[in-house]
Design a protein around this motif. Structure first.
Motif: not given
Ligand SMILES: Cc1ncc(C[n+]2csc(CCOP(=O)(O)OP(=O)(O)O)c2C)c(N)n1
Ligand SMILES: [Mg+2]
Lengths: 165, 198
Positions: B1, B134-135, B138-139
């Protein structure tokens, strides 16, 4: 020594509600008095540049803060001055203890900084005054006038015995 | 990200009256281009975004202050975590955008990879610390951002991001203009004599 209650009441009356810094024994009694004083919060900082950052944030929030440090600590705040306080034109009142003069010029850790303190202040273009026990209010008034008029930092150099017994 | 993607996600959880301080270099440019304006964009004073945020948090105890800091800035000003822990301002939120690099100056490595951020920060006395990559999830980021910003208490969120920077124009405002716009936005009178209510 300046009457510390009068000193703090004066700062308080001008709207200063936060002090922050790193101690010097020249500020020992002042710092004790601040901790007793209800209307001024004192924040013990980990470094002098952190104290400058805290005071700046407080000031950008529309309130008034002052910073306290030894002249050795003044050597830590160059970038905080030039790229924050002066760049963003934040008025800031800084008290710096003047170590390395006749009282303790035999202390090797202070002697060089004592010799260069005023030169460094001039190099950074910080207006400064020596705080005196008599006339302290007039001196402070002058400094604060300059601070407000220029929206820039000003400094009071504090010798032994002026804000401590 | 990317940094800009994380900051865009932050935008989605803002109410609008927060005060945001961004650390120097790329992160301030991302804050300028991807968040509602104006905010307090630092252009120098590397290492001091948390200190400035702390000062604001003490001056405005009823506002939420968010500090967006790179890992290089965070590590340089690490002592401020302890000061924040000591004072525990409930309205101060720190978001570390950790790309393990001084991206702005060419992507040189920081020492970030050696550090377990949550344990280090907890050891400094701030218990409300979360870390996310976040890799991998993500949510999760959205929820963590919301918890960090909206729930009371001093909080730190550590986000692993990529090193890549998108090309962005410099912030067109002089720092003096940055301050004026920031103060105007929050109705701060420079000459105010009002006392803080600590
Ligand atoms: C005191 C100081 N040292 C070095 C620099 C040069 N510099 C500008 S931005 C930056 C990198 C900051 O790293 P980080 O906070 O991780 O943000 P990133 O660039 O990775 O987004 C550096 C070293 C500076 N501006 N000030
Ligand atoms: Mg970085």
């Amino acid at each position: 020594m300046i009457n510390l209650d009068e000193f703090l009441e004066y700062l308080d009356s001008l709207g200063f509600s936060l002090g922050t810094g790193v101690p010097c024994s020249y500020f020992k009694d002042l710092l004790l008095a601040i901790n007793e004083y209800d209307d001024i919060l004192y924040v013990p900082a980990t470094r002098e540049d952190e104290a400058v950052g805290i005071a700046c944030g407080f000031s950008l929030g529309g309130k008034k803060a002052f910073v306290i440090m030894q002249n050795s600590g003044f050597a830590n705040i160059g970038d905080a001055l030039t790229s924050l306080v002066q760049l963003y034109e934040v008025p800031l009142l800084i008290f710096i203890s003047y170590r390395g003069l006749e009282d303790d010029d035999d202390l090797p850790e202070h002697s060089l900084m004592g010799k260069v303190t005023e030169g460094v202040l001039r190099a950074y273009k910080i207006p400064y005054w020596i705080l005196m026990e008599h006339r302290w209010k007039a001196i402070l008034e002058k400094a604060l006038h300059k601070m407000t008029q220029t929206s820039l930092p000003v400094c009071l150099l504090v010798k032994n015995g002026v804000l401590c017994k | 990200m990317k940094c800009s993607e994380a900051v865009s996600q932050l935008r989605d959880v803002l109410r609008g009256d927060e005060m945001i301080v961004s650390s120097n270099g790329h992160i301030s440019r991302v804050a300028y281009h991807f968040l509602p304006r104006p905010q307090l964009y630092l252009r120098g004073s590397m290492g001091l975004p948390m200190a400035v945020g702390l000062g604001l948090a003490l001056a405005h105890q009823h506002k939420t202050i968010i500090v967006l800091t790179g890992d290089g800035n965070f590590l340089m000003g690490l002592g401020s975590v302890t000061t924040i822990s000591y004072l525990s301002p409930p309205n101060l939120k720190i978001i570390i955008l950790d790309n393990e690099a001084y991206a702005t100056t060419g992507g040189q490595e920081t020492v970030s990879t050696a550090i377990d951020y949550p344990s280090m920060i907890q050891g400094m006395g701030i218990t409300a610390v979360k870390s996310t990559d976040p890799h991998e999830a993500k949510d999760k980021l959205n929820k963590l951002l919301e918890q960090t910003i909206c729930e009371p208490g001093p909080k730190i969120l550590h986000i692993k991001i990529g090193k890549e920077m998108i090309p962005l124009d410099y912030i067109p405002w002089h720092p003096v203009r940055i301050c004026l716009n920031f103060k105007k936005q929050h109705n701060i009178n420079s000459k105010t004599e009002e006392k803080n209510d600590v």
